[in-house]
Enzyme design. Structure first.
Site, PDB file in Angstrom:
ATOM      1  N   SER A  57       0.802  -1.227   0.157  1.00  0.00           N
ATOM      2  CA  SER A  57       0.066  -0.223   0.514  1.00  0.00           C
ATOM      3  C   SER A  57       0.558   1.343  -0.167  1.00  0.00           C
ATOM      4  O   SER A  57       1.587   1.019   0.811  1.00  0.00           O
ATOM      5  CB  SER A  57      -0.949  -0.210   1.636  1.00  0.00           C
ATOM      6  OG  SER A  57      -1.589   1.221   1.637  1.00  0.00           O
ATOM      7  N   TYR A  74      -2.711   0.048  10.615  1.00  0.00           N
ATOM      8  CA  TYR A  74      -2.511  -0.447   9.125  1.00  0.00           C
ATOM      9  C   TYR A  74      -1.475  -0.041   8.243  1.00  0.00           C
ATOM     10  O   TYR A  74      -1.040  -1.594   7.550  1.00  0.00           O
ATOM     11  CB  TYR A  74      -3.790  -0.091   8.398  1.00  0.00           C
ATOM     12  CG  TYR A  74      -3.852  -0.057   7.548  1.00  0.00           C
ATOM     13  CD1 TYR A  74      -4.354  -1.266   6.266  1.00  0.00           C
ATOM     14  CD2 TYR A  74      -3.598   0.843   6.374  1.00  0.00           C
ATOM     15  CE1 TYR A  74      -3.877  -1.651   5.318  1.00  0.00           C
ATOM     16  CE2 TYR A  74      -4.098   0.466   4.581  1.00  0.00           C
ATOM     17  CZ  TYR A  74      -4.035  -0.703   4.327  1.00  0.00           C
ATOM     18  OH  TYR A  74      -3.859  -1.364   2.581  1.00  0.00           O
ATOM     19  N   LYS A  83       2.559  -2.789   6.830  1.00  0.00           N
ATOM     20  CA  LYS A  83       2.653  -3.494   5.145  1.00  0.00           C
ATOM     21  C   LYS A  83       3.761  -3.469   5.156  1.00  0.00           C
ATOM     22  O   LYS A  83       4.893  -4.558   4.440  1.00  0.00           O
ATOM     23  CB  LYS A  83       2.015  -2.161   4.024  1.00  0.00           C
ATOM     24  CG  LYS A  83       0.298  -2.791   4.240  1.00  0.00           C
ATOM     25  CD  LYS A  83      -0.176  -4.160   3.383  1.00  0.00           C
ATOM     26  CE  LYS A  83      -1.614  -3.952   3.394  1.00  0.00           C
ATOM     27  NZ  LYS A  83      -2.028  -4.509   2.453  1.00  0.00           N
TER      28      LYS A  83
END
Length: 346
Positions: free
Chosen positions: A129, A153, A157
């Site tokens: 992302s 979040y 990644k």
């Protein structure tokens, strides 16, 4: 023989469009999804859209963290490559429930890598992302920029990216491509598959879509005091069909003998502000979107858009659809499916 491609999270928004493009490109596709934030109806609709290729799609409802179930799948089916898209993806929710995000996104990836390794499947594409860039000091974001994720979040990644690099360094047989998505929007041109978030949408476009169909009274804009042209955040929006085709291009690149573990941005390479996106969607839908201006949201960067030169050069991939195309296709999906996959088939 056609290759068997396992797509994790293949019933979701990005996954379903990717599965369709894979089928149309002649691959056989196995989907695993726990249906946490997706619908099994998308699988049925993808099969229909794929026509004669639809018979080459097989679905298994399972959670990646269920190692025995995943091992059973790999034992029963020869998998040539994996496209790993499954994961929780809400920035706001990750700030409230960080452990849920670390558990799902990191443990799921570890389990997948372990099972792949045990079955000699060492060809992998991973969904990453643009959140790894955090609030970048300059734009466009290049793949060699430092990683500076600013929410839980986003932090999952680079952890998964580094795991993949370590796995590949330890065993040169692995070939891994990490795809850093920017902001996927739009829907398939048929209006038959699209985004169907559970509960309150966390992203601009699905929320705006629900305002346009009368499900919500207004769109909340977080922050109008950024140092941008109109004061709102600027993002790189990319049509989900372009993004899906990026996975097919990456899959072809995995056959390159020189690939080790490479990272590519998938974006349009252009920045669009929140208010510019609202105006484009109003034009496409013919609907006025009432706005409520609110303070900045924790964890949001100011201006983030992609450098796409590496993907253009090495994957032979470039986004083709405009913001107007994205809004047109998003509205077509919304009109045909006001309740998402809970709507009757249009």
């Amino acid at each position: 023989m056609p290759e068997n491609i396992l797509v994790t999270g293949g019933a979701g928004f990005i996954g379903s469009h990717t599965v369709l493009e894979l089928l149309l490109a002649g691959y056989h596709v196995v989907v695993v999804d726990n249906l946490n934030n997706s619908s099994g109806a998308s699988i049925r609709r993808v099969k229909e859209l794929a026509g004669e290729h639809g018979d080459n799609l097989h679905f298994h409802e399972l959670d990646l963290r269920d190692k025995p179930a995943l091992q059973k799948l790999f034992t029963g089916t020869k998998i040539d490559s994996v496209i790993h898209i499954a994961g929780l993806k809400s920035v706001g929710e990750s700030m409230e429930k960080p452990l849920m995000y670390y558990n799902n996104n990191i443990i799921g990836a570890i389990t997948l890598l372990e099972v792949m390794d045990a079955h000699g499947c060492k060809s992998l594409i991973v969904s990453s992302s643009a959140t790894v860039y955090g609030w970048p000091k300059e734009v466009p974001c290049r793949e060699d920029f430092p990683v500076d994720a600013i929410n839980p979040y986003g932090r999952t990644k680079p952890v998964v990216e580094e795991m993949c690099r370590d796995v590949q360094r330890a065993d040169q047989e692995w070939k891994i491509i990490l795809l850093r998505y920017f902001n996927p929007v739009g829907a398939h041109q048929s209006g038959y598959i699209g985004e169907h978030p559970r509960g309150t949408p966390n992203n601009l476009m699905p929320y705006m879509q629900q305002v346009a169909v009368g499900k919500r009274p207004a769109l909340t804009v977080f922050g109008d005091d950024y140092s941008t042209g109109d004061g709102t955040c600027v993002r790189d929006y990319v049509h989900v069909v372009d993004l899906a085709r990026g996975h097919v291009a990456a899959l072809r690149k995995l056959s390159d003998p020189d690939i080790g573990c490479e990272v590519y941005n998938l974006g349009s390479g252009k920045g669009t502000s929140v208010l510019e996106m609202v105006a484009a969607f109003e034009k496409a839908s013919g609907k006025k979107i009432p706005l409520v201006m609110a303070g900045r949201r924790a964890g949001d960067g100011e201006i983030v858009y992609a450098s796409t030169e590496k993907a253009e050069r090495e994957l032979n991939w470039k986004a083709e659809y405009s913001v107007e195309d994205m809004c047109r296709d998003q509205w077509n999906w919304a009109m045909n499916n006001p309740d998402g996959y809970e709507s009757p088939d249009p």
